[in-house]
Design a protein around this motif. Structure first.
Motif, PDB file in Angstrom:
ATOM      1  N   ARG A  47      -9.591  11.593  94.009  1.00 38.97           N
ATOM      2  CA  ARG A  47      -9.006  12.458  92.984  1.00 38.97           C
ATOM      3  C   ARG A  47     -10.141  13.147  92.242  1.00 38.97           C
ATOM      4  NH1 ARG A  47      -5.130   9.417  88.956  1.00 38.97           N
ATOM      5  NH2 ARG A  47      -7.048   8.206  88.650  1.00 38.97           N
ATOM      6  N   PRO A  82      -5.647  14.825  86.900  1.00 34.04           N
ATOM      7  CA  PRO A  82      -6.107  15.165  88.255  1.00 34.04           C
ATOM      8  C   PRO A  82      -5.908  16.647  88.547  1.00 34.04           C
ATOM      9  CG  PRO A  82      -4.657  13.234  88.280  1.00 34.04           C
ATOM     10  CD  PRO A  82      -4.546  13.855  86.914  1.00 34.04           C
ATOM     11  N   GLU A 100      -4.114  14.000  94.679  1.00 32.54           N
ATOM     12  CA  GLU A 100      -4.891  13.090  95.523  1.00 32.54           C
ATOM     13  C   GLU A 100      -5.036  13.661  96.934  1.00 32.54           C
ATOM     14  OE1 GLU A 100      -2.697   9.461  95.530  1.00 32.54           O
ATOM     15  OE2 GLU A 100      -3.248   8.933  93.481  1.00 32.54           O
ATOM     16  N   ASP A 128     -12.521   8.214  92.157  1.00 31.26           N
ATOM     17  CA  ASP A 128     -12.177   9.212  91.157  1.00 31.26           C
ATOM     18  C   ASP A 128     -13.441   9.964  90.746  1.00 31.26           C
ATOM     19  OD1 ASP A 128      -9.514   8.571  91.164  1.00 31.26           O
ATOM     20  OD2 ASP A 128      -9.615   7.280  89.399  1.00 31.26           O
TER      21      ASP A 128
END
Length: 204
Positions: free
Chosen positions: A58, A66, A111, A190
């Protein structure tokens, strides 16, 4: 009148979006007939050597949300630590592994999930072994120049501790921004663009 090359000047930078998906992932953008499937979506096949893993990525903005229109590319060595590149003269890379992947982030979740293998260790320029890692490149609307970072693996603590690139990071608490935790066969990475958890980016 045609100008000589010595008189041409660099054009002003432009953001990557909103046209990046049209050019790089046309099927994702709803444009068919360019490629059977978008380039970089398949990195492995049934004959690829190495441990199969999935990498969930992400890209998170300064507000903690995100990005849903980002594009992510990864490069990596094969399971033996050889790059699928004519510049790597240390041996022949696995012919059933591309070593490169490209995915857009999901427009709902933000994602993307790469199906790949865990890479082997590769040498730093001075011969020391680097820890297994992925090179990650991201672009998105509002980013003028693509950002480079790395993803390391949480279950490679010994290799990470002696990695020559990680050892160069002066603010040691920021090393963790490059390490993806593992849950089963999934590593979750992330990438924070801003804030106290801002990911370390590299000028390469």
């Amino acid at each position: 009148m045609v100008q000589g090359l010595s008189r041409l000047k660099e054009s002003a930078s432009q953001t990557a979006g909103p046209y990046v998906h049209i050019g790089l992932t046309p099927n994702f953008a709803g444009i068919s007939g360019v490629y059977e499937r978008d380039l970089g979506t398949a990195m492995v096949n049934d004959k690829t050597r190495g441990e199969r893993i999935r990498v969930n990525i992400r890209v998170i903005d300064g507000a903690g949300s995100p990005l849903k229109d980002a594009l992510v590319e990864i490069w990596q060595a094969d399971a033996a630590g050889i790059y699928n590149s004519p510049s790597d003269l240390r041996g022949s890379a696995d012919p059933n592994f591309t070593g490169w992947g490209r995915l857009p982030t999901d427009m709902t979740t933000g994602e993307c999930m790469f199906e790949t293998i865990k890479p082997g260790r590769v040498p730093f320029f001075d011969g020391r072994k680097m820890a297994p890692h992925l090179t990650v490149w991201i672009v998105a609307r509002g980013i003028n120049i693509g950002l480079h970072t790395r993803m390391y693996f949480s279950d490679e603590e010994t290799a990470n501790a002696e990695d020559p690139v990680l050892m160069r990071i002066e603010q040691r608490e920021r090393v963790s921004t490059l390490v993806a935790p593992r849950d089963g066969d999934i590593y979750k990475f992330d990438i924070h663009l801003q804030g106290i958890n801002e990911t370390v980016f590299f000028d390469i």
